[in-house]
Design a protein around this motif. Structure first.
Motif, short mmCIF file in Angstrom:
data_model
loop_
_atom_site.label_atom_id
_atom_site.label_comp_id
_atom_site.label_asym_id
_atom_site.label_seq_id
_atom_site.Cartn_x
_atom_site.Cartn_y
_atom_site.Cartn_z
N ALA A 375 68.47 50.25 58.04
CA ALA A 375 68.14 48.84 58.28
C ALA A 375 69.40 48.00 58.19
N ASN A 376 69.78 47.40 59.31
CA ASN A 376 70.91 46.48 59.35
C ASN A 376 70.37 45.08 59.08
N LEU A 377 70.58 44.57 57.87
CA LEU A 377 70.04 43.27 57.47
C LEU A 377 71.09 42.18 57.59
N TYR A 380 75.66 41.21 62.29
CA TYR A 380 76.75 41.87 62.98
C TYR A 380 76.44 43.33 63.26
N HIS A 381 77.09 43.86 64.30
CA HIS A 381 76.91 45.27 64.64
C HIS A 381 77.53 46.17 63.57
N HIS A 382 76.86 47.31 63.33
CA HIS A 382 77.39 48.32 62.42
C HIS A 382 77.20 49.70 63.05
N GLU A 415 68.44 45.23 63.20
CA GLU A 415 67.86 46.43 63.81
C GLU A 415 67.57 47.49 62.75
N ILE A 416 66.44 48.15 62.91
CA ILE A 416 66.06 49.27 62.05
C ILE A 416 65.90 50.49 62.94
N ALA A 417 66.67 51.53 62.65
CA ALA A 417 66.62 52.76 63.44
C ALA A 417 66.25 53.93 62.53
N ARG A 418 65.66 54.95 63.12
CA ARG A 418 65.32 56.17 62.40
C ARG A 418 66.06 57.33 63.02
#
Length: 450
Positions: A375-377, A380-382, A415-418
């Motif tokens: 989870a990018n809270l 900015y891009h990570h 964005e939240i990715a799995r």
């Protein structure tokens, strides 16, 4: 290297526009490559040399070519005045060869050598760089491409390797600041001069009507490239060193630092035609067709890499939150601020030494399947990179995902990715954002597989 492999390597390197001087160790030495890490003046800017740090005295760095399932031996000689290591980004290799100081090896001290030897299980586009003093060592030029050729040659007519890097230099070649706290707190400190293999918007010549493989490698500290193109039907054939099951048209593709993209195309069947690849609206590179028509009609297919399939039904889910650190940054005894801007699960990376290894972010059982929920809270891009393993990107709350293999996943704002993988490679593996200023100010940790 046998004669055929050497000729293939040389042909690929000629696509740079100038042939990098690969220094091969003598056969009696028992090494395929020797990399000398040292300062060198290089011409990148229009009006003066840059006091860079380079591999073998020049930039771009030597393109190392290995072969799938065959061992490669690389000797690294450190002629800097500070320690260094080499990390082989994206390769599933033993922990002792991973190149992380203290966690996997003793730093290579000034004047010392270290011998890396490994057998790549996967074919594709990878790269190499130090994992010490990363802002400066990478920012000053210690970055290079590593290509693992398929066990069976897929049959492209040209194979072009392109390292994308924005240099922090003025027009006279002198360096500007590689990092500032204000920018490290945000997206990172941008460079001033956008280059491909050290050149601004170069043109490369490819065979008319040929099947072309263009390998883009984001070796930048900071920039996320927004890739598009025109002039031919451009096809994404591989992402981050892994061929995709169903190649798809290149419309737009984001590449965070550390990420790679292989684009295939059939060059126009008339000499003198051009194909252009862009970052946003800026030209990155132009290809121009030359010679007789090769009359190719379709691209060669790439075999999938032998990535273990995770057991999704029985996988353990572990959640990771990437956030800002709102605490007051500590002051060192010398009065300098120890900046800590970013956290993983509210923990900022504080560094390590031979006698001080922090606890892992997670302990994984060897052979077990895991799903990481990332989870990018932040806004900015990570680009989140995991050492020693290749994972499957399963889903995102911001975009439709057709599952694919990778070692670095780009998380956008909120964005939240799995991602899922089999923890089959024992060791302590770094796990971090590849925006170098982010990892240096907290956005890094490691997982332990045992």
């Amino acid at each position: 290297m046998d004669r055929r492999q050497f000729l293939k390597t040389s042909s690929a390197l000629l696509a740079f526009g100038s042939l990098p001087k690969i220094v091969l160790a003598k056969p009696s030495d028992g090494f395929d490559y020797e990399l000398v890490v040292a300062p060198a003046d290089v011409r990148i800017a229009p009006h003066g040399n840059t006091p860079a740090w380079c591999f073998n005295g020049h930039f771009p760095a030597p393109v190392i070519r290995a072969k799938q399932h065959q061992p490669v031996r690389i000797r690294v000689v450190n002629k800097l005045t500070e320690p260094t290591t080499i990390h082989w980004h994206g390769l599933r290799i033993p922990i002792a060869m991973d190149g992380v100081p203290f966690l996997s090896q003793r730093p290579i001290m000034p004047g010392e050598t270290f011998d890396y030897e490994f057998t790549p299980p996967d074919a594709g586009t990878f790269w190499y760089h130090p994992h010490m003093n990363s802002v400066e060592q990478l920012g000053k030029g210690l970055v290079g491409a590593l290509i693992v050729d398929e066990a069976v040659d897929p049959g492209f007519d040209a194979d072009v390797v392109m390292g994308l890097k924005n240099w922090h230099i003025r027009d006279d070649g002198s360096f500007t600041a590689l990092t500032t706290p204000r920018n490290a707190f945000r997206m990172g400190t941008p460079g001033r001069l956008m280059t491909v293999n050290g050149k601004t918007a170069p043109t490369y010549y490819v065979p008319t009507g040929g099947a072309i493989r263009a390998r883009l490698v984001n070796i930048d500290n900071t920039v996320t490239y927004d890739i598009s193109g025109q002039g031919a039907e451009l096809t994404i054939v591989s992402i981050d060193g892994n061929p995709i099951a169903r190649p798809r048209p290149l419309e737009q593709h984001l590449m965070g630092p550390g990420m790679r993209l292989d684009v295939g195309f059939i060059a126009p069947h008339q000499a003198g035609q051009t194909i252009t690849i862009y970052h946003k609206h800026d030209v990155l590179v132009t290809f121009k067709t030359v010679g007789a028509d090769k009359q190719r009609q379709q691209l060669p297919s790439l075999p999938l890499n032998p990535i273990p399939s995770p057991d999704l039904d029985n996988a353990e889910v572990i959640k990771f939150a990437f956030e800002w650190d709102a605490s007051i940054n500590p002051i060192e005894k010398n009065g300098e601020v120890n900046y800590r801007f970013w956290t993983i699960n509210r923990k900022a990376w504080e560094g390590m030494s031979a006698g001080d290894i922090p606890a892992p972010l997670a302990k994984l059982k060897r052979g077990k399947s895991y799903i990481f929920e990332l989870a990018n809270l932040t806004q900015y891009h990570h680009p989140i990179h995991l050492h020693g393993h290749t994972f499957t990107v399963l889903a995102s709350n911001k975009q439709t995902i057709e599952p694919f293999h990778s070692d670095t996943v780009l998380l956008g704002q909120n964005e939240i990715a799995r991602i899922a993988f089999v923890a089959d490679n024992p060791g302590r593996w770094m796990y971090h954002c590849h925006v170098i200023e982010h990892l240096k100010t907290g956005l890094m940790g490691y997982i332990e597989v045992a």
